[in-house]
Write a protein that holds these residues in place. Structure first.
Motif, PDB file in Angstrom:
ATOM      1  N   TRP A  44       0.829  -1.194   0.000  1.00  0.00           N
ATOM      2  CA  TRP A  44       0.000   0.000   0.000  1.00  0.00           C
ATOM      3  C   TRP A  44       0.871   1.253   0.000  1.00  0.00           C
ATOM      4  CZ3 TRP A  44      -2.819   2.295   4.752  1.00  0.00           C
ATOM      5  CH2 TRP A  44      -3.677   3.317   4.354  1.00  0.00           C
ATOM      6  N   ALA A  45       1.904   1.264   0.839  1.00  0.00           N
ATOM      7  CA  ALA A  45       2.817   2.414   0.883  1.00  0.00           C
ATOM      8  C   ALA A  45       3.490   2.607  -0.471  1.00  0.00           C
ATOM      9  CB  ALA A  45       3.854   2.226   1.991  1.00  0.00           C
ATOM     10  N   GLU A  50       4.068   5.742  -5.511  1.00  0.00           N
ATOM     11  CA  GLU A  50       3.958   5.777  -6.970  1.00  0.00           C
ATOM     12  C   GLU A  50       2.912   6.809  -7.415  1.00  0.00           C
ATOM     13  OE1 GLU A  50       3.234   1.796  -8.320  1.00  0.00           O
ATOM     14  OE2 GLU A  50       5.157   1.074  -7.573  1.00  0.00           O
ATOM     15  N   MET A  51       1.779   6.875  -6.701  1.00  0.00           N
ATOM     16  CA  MET A  51       0.742   7.848  -7.058  1.00  0.00           C
ATOM     17  C   MET A  51       1.228   9.269  -6.832  1.00  0.00           C
ATOM     18  SD  MET A  51      -2.843   6.159  -5.838  1.00  0.00           S
ATOM     19  CE  MET A  51      -2.325   5.044  -4.547  1.00  0.00           C
ATOM     20  N   ARG A  52       1.968   9.505  -5.740  1.00  0.00           N
ATOM     21  CA  ARG A  52       2.509  10.850  -5.486  1.00  0.00           C
ATOM     22  C   ARG A  52       3.499  11.234  -6.575  1.00  0.00           C
ATOM     23  NH1 ARG A  52       4.982  11.577   0.181  1.00  0.00           N
ATOM     24  NH2 ARG A  52       5.321  13.638  -0.707  1.00  0.00           N
ATOM     25  N   GLU A  53       4.343  10.282  -6.964  1.00  0.00           N
ATOM     26  CA  GLU A  53       5.318  10.557  -8.017  1.00  0.00           C
ATOM     27  C   GLU A  53       4.615  10.868  -9.336  1.00  0.00           C
ATOM     28  OE1 GLU A  53       8.901   8.226 -10.359  1.00  0.00           O
ATOM     29  OE2 GLU A  53       8.419   7.611  -8.321  1.00  0.00           O
ATOM     30  N   ALA A  54       3.598  10.080  -9.677  1.00  0.00           N
ATOM     31  CA  ALA A  54       2.851  10.313 -10.917  1.00  0.00           C
ATOM     32  C   ALA A  54       2.137  11.658 -10.870  1.00  0.00           C
ATOM     33  CB  ALA A  54       1.849   9.186 -11.149  1.00  0.00           C
TER      34      ALA A  54
END
Length: 67
Positions: A44-45, A50-54
């Motif tokens: 999950w982390a 990955e979502m923050r980077e995207a």
């Protein structure tokens, strides 16, 4: 003939062996559950990172298009 003391000793021995077996099984279940939960939190982390980077890359791209 088996005496009363020996019967009691055998009973205590069987109870102790049974307890050790069950406690061992319970410990195995708990340690497996802790391992699985820890793994899920780690996955999950990783998803969050990955979502923050995207999102950051998308924001940079959006700003570049605005200029």
């Amino acid at each position: 003939m088996v005496g009363r003391f020996e019967i009691q000793k055998d009973t205590v021995q069987v109870i102790a062996e049974s307890a050790a077996t069950h406690v061992g099984r319970i410990a195995t279940i708990i340690s497996g559950a802790v391992r699985d939960v820890t793994h899920e939190f780690g996955d999950w982390a990783s998803d969050v990172f990955e979502m923050r980077e995207a999102a950051g890359k998308a924001d940079v791209a959006r700003r570049a298009e605005e200029q």
